[in-house]
Design a protein around this motif. Sequence first.
Motif, PDB file in Angstrom:
ATOM      1  N   LEU A  22       0.803  -1.217   0.000  1.00  0.00           N
ATOM      2  CA  LEU A  22       0.000   0.000   0.000  1.00  0.00           C
ATOM      3  C   LEU A  22       0.839   1.271   0.000  1.00  0.00           C
ATOM      4  N   VAL A  23       2.098   1.179   0.406  1.00  0.00           N
ATOM      5  CA  VAL A  23       2.968   2.362   0.399  1.00  0.00           C
ATOM      6  C   VAL A  23       4.164   2.140  -0.530  1.00  0.00           C
ATOM      7  N   GLY A  24       4.045   1.186  -1.440  1.00  0.00           N
ATOM      8  CA  GLY A  24       5.147   0.892  -2.337  1.00  0.00           C
ATOM      9  C   GLY A  24       5.559   2.081  -3.176  1.00  0.00           C
ATOM     10  N   GLY A  25       4.582   2.841  -3.651  1.00  0.00           N
ATOM     11  CA  GLY A  25       4.894   4.017  -4.442  1.00  0.00           C
ATOM     12  C   GLY A  25       5.699   5.036  -3.670  1.00  0.00           C
ATOM     13  N   ARG A  26       5.355   5.246  -2.411  1.00  0.00           N
ATOM     14  CA  ARG A  26       6.093   6.191  -1.583  1.00  0.00           C
ATOM     15  C   ARG A  26       7.523   5.700  -1.337  1.00  0.00           C
TER      16      ARG A  26
END
Length: 237
Positions: free
Chosen positions: A105-109
């Motif tokens: 869920l926070v891979g992009g960040r």
Amino acid sequence: MKPGQNRSTAVMQRRLRDDVPDPPWATRALCEFLIERASEPLDMFRAWEPACGEGHMARPLAEYFESVTATDVYRYAEDHGIYDFLGDAPAFCEADWIITNPPFLVGGRFVEKALTRARQGVAIFARSAFTESEGRYAELFSPPVAPAYVLTFCERVVLLKGRLVQSGSPDPFNLDEDGKPKKASSATSYSWIIWMPGCHDTRHRWIAPGTRKRLERAGDYPAYDLPLSTAMSGALL
């Protein structure tokens, strides 16, 4: 990196919720690709694994890189640093490569932060569906930040919640109706996504069948000599 030794029931139950260990052969597959593609050996570079868990990715990285720094926001083992990669604190270390399996869920960040901190490149291990998001396309997959490579595994990489079990082997935490361990398997596809400075014309490559057998090593998979418990059996990812 040394394997974490605490395999109590309480610890295992927490890891079933929080930790998804990476089979070491999948990390070796990335390193073999980078060696083939790069003109310089990896043992000239320093790597940082910022979501290391128990170190199942950091250990095979250490087979290739000059040095590997392993950190995580939680304490999973005694030999890694505690650091919030997405926080505002200064970088924990200097790194040529940042390589990790970030929380989905926070891979992009994670990628956005890593791109500001890695000198040579960033590689994340993720579900292949990670490349499908409209939002991530604008932020991560279109020029000027498009990745250099997407590497798709032709054979399934088996990831399980809280434990590391060889593909096709009995999983003592996933029992059938007769109380017998099911064989470890997965219906989920995984890929490596690689960003490199100046390389934004994304190329798709495949990690060939047979790579798992070629790159698995003795000692990759821990022995779980815990009492079997249906309360700890978890769904395969």
